[in-house]
Scaffold this active site. Structure first.
Site, PDB file in Angstrom:
ATOM      1  N   CYS A 174       0.948   0.671   0.566  1.00 26.58           N
ATOM      2  CA  CYS A 174       1.488  -0.547   1.287  1.00 26.58           C
ATOM      3  C   CYS A 174       2.011  -1.369  -0.120  1.00 26.58           C
ATOM      4  CB  CYS A 174       0.527  -1.276   1.997  1.00 26.58           C
ATOM      5  SG  CYS A 174       1.587  -2.405   3.124  1.00 26.58           S
ATOM      6  N   LYS A 210      -6.052   1.154  -3.599  1.00 26.82           N
ATOM      7  CA  LYS A 210      -4.889   0.227  -3.761  1.00 26.82           C
ATOM      8  C   LYS A 210      -4.872  -0.463  -5.026  1.00 26.82           C
ATOM      9  CE  LYS A 210      -2.429  -2.949  -0.472  1.00 26.82           C
ATOM     10  NZ  LYS A 210      -2.469  -3.343   1.013  1.00 26.82           N
ATOM     11  N   GLU A 213      -1.581   3.327   6.686  1.00 30.30           N
ATOM     12  CA  GLU A 213      -2.815   2.422   6.264  1.00 30.30           C
ATOM     13  C   GLU A 213      -3.815   1.910   6.934  1.00 30.30           C
ATOM     14  OE1 GLU A 213      -1.279  -1.286   4.563  1.00 30.30           O
ATOM     15  OE2 GLU A 213      -2.740  -1.385   2.902  1.00 30.30           O
TER      16      GLU A 213
HETATM   17  N1  LIG Z   1       0.407  -5.277   3.718  1.00 28.30           N
HETATM   18  C1  LIG Z   1       0.629  -4.913   2.814  1.00 28.30           C
HETATM   19  O1  LIG Z   1      -0.093  -4.420   1.732  1.00 28.30           O
HETATM   20  C2  LIG Z   1       2.270  -5.302   2.064  1.00 28.30           C
HETATM   21  C3  LIG Z   1       3.149  -6.035   2.815  1.00 28.30           C
HETATM   22  O2  LIG Z   1       2.923  -6.244   3.972  1.00 28.30           O
HETATM   23  C4  LIG Z   1       4.234  -6.611   2.188  1.00 28.30           C
HETATM   24  O3  LIG Z   1       4.482  -6.198   0.815  1.00 28.30           O
HETATM   25  O4  LIG Z   1       4.996  -7.532   2.404  1.00 28.30           O
END
Ligand SMILES: NC(=O)CC(=O)C(=O)O
Length: 364
Positions: free
Chosen positions: A237, A196, A122
């Site tokens: 993520c 996302k 990401e």
């Molecule tokens: N960084 C993200 O998008 C998600 C994350 O770090 C978490 O759900 O904890």
């Protein structure tokens, strides 16, 4: 700024693998009597008051086919059954052109080690911060100079004849910004773009506060794509926390879910592997994740631990928090085996609950 990549920065996953639990899992499967006895219970028998399972009674009264609306699609035959995936856990700096050339070298190295599918982290071309997203954002649809990061992905996927799930980069569309993953086919064409869907807004006092919604707009659609290496559902993520998305992908016939992700030092240790194993186990498919390497001096410290999970929830390959290239084998023939041994899709209770895929339903 960190030095430019050299192959010595990268490690083959074999050096870093946790003890592969597949051998233990095989021994769970191999003595088959216990599993067979579960599946083969005659429809009239009961054990300790538990209702027995037979596909005929399930089909007639439990309505498993109605637990997914529209009905789940059968698993398609993948173009190839076995191949290597490369997970490039990259260091990310404030120097965008260095990040692009660094990612390019890592992809080349993964391909030289046999990867037919490469997954990036990401936000790999920019620091992960609300201040950086507008500065590093690219106009992906314009291509060329307006999107040097995706131009590189297109060139390298075509030259090396591999599929690339291009992690994510900040994308600009008019006055909006998205956190976007681009999928390039082995012909260099952009096959899909996932924005996302669930923005990461978190506030754990004294630990972590981050509000992606300050700068980013949420994507509007699930993204599943047919590639040379199977049908792949994409999440970024925080999307991994929403099991409904993974269930929708499974019902659309995904073989593999890919989540570029940058979990953090608070949630990473507790949730990162747990969520990956849950998505894989519940949906009986492969899950691959790829994080940036950890930079303790960065405003946002990534947890690392890029991982490949098999369809029985087993950790097939993983790493710690430094830069690494994981090369690991995916074997889709295991999917049918697991689903036959543990036939969740025939055992759902469509008479009690349903998962509605709104997009598929509305497109009918
Ligand atoms: N960084 C993200 O998008 C998600 C994350 O770090 C978490 O759900 O904890």
């Amino acid at each position: 700024m960190k030095s430019a990549v050299s192959s010595s920065l990268f490690f083959h996953s074999k050096n870093l693998l946790k003890p592969n639990p597949l051998s233990r899992l095989e021994s769970v499967f191999l003595p088959k009597p216990s599993l067979r006895s579960i599946v083969k219970l005659p429809s009239s028998s009961t054990t300790s008051g538990l209702r027995s399972i037979s596909s005929s009674s399930m089909a007639s009264s439990f309505k498993p086919e109605q637990a997914r609306v529209p009905s789940a699609l059968p698993l398609p035959a993948p173009p190839l059954t076995k191949f290597n995936i490369g997970l490039c856990q990259l260091s990310v700096t404030a120097d965008k052109s260095r990040n692009i050339s660094h990612a390019k070298k890592a992809i080349e190295e993964a391909a030289s080690k046999g990867a037919k599918l490469v997954l990036l982290p990401e936000i790999w071309n920019s620091p992960y911060s609300n201040d950086s997203f507008p500065v590093y954002a690219e106009e992906i649809d314009a291509g060329g100079d307006a999107s040097p990061s995706t131009a590189m992905l297109s060139e390298v996927s075509k030259r090396l004849k591999i599929t690339i799930i291009g992690g994510s980069i900040p994308e600009r569309v008019g006055d909006r910004l998205y956190n976007t993953c681009c999928v390039f086919g082995s012909d260099g064409e952009l096959k899909a773009k996932h924005r996302k869907i669930h923005l990461f807004d978190i506030d754990i006092p004294g630990k972590i506060t981050f509000m992606e919604s300050k700068t980013l707009t949420a994507g509007e659609t699930p993204t599943i794509v047919d590639t040379d290496v199977g049908r792949i559902g994409i999440g970024i993520c925080y999307d991994i926390r929403f099991q409904e998305l993974a269930m929708i992908y499974a019902a659309r016939g995904a073989h593999l879910l890919c989540y570029p992700g940058a979990f953090n030092m608070t949630t990473g240790p507790l949730h990162w592997e747990l969520l990956q194993r849950a998505r894989a186990t519940d949906n009986q498919l492969y899950v691959a994740t790829c994080s940036p390497a950890r930079d303790s001096g960065a405003g946002y410290t990534a947890w690392g631990h890029s991982t490949l999970i098999g369809p029985f929830g087993e950790v097939l390959a993983t790493t710690e928090h430094e830069e690494a290239i994981i090369i690991a084998e995916i074997d889709y023939s295991i999917l049918e085996q697991r689903r036959t041994s543990l036939p969740l899709n025939k055992q759902r209770r469509g008479d009690l609950y349903q998962l509605v895929d709104v997009q598929r339903l509305n497109s009918k």
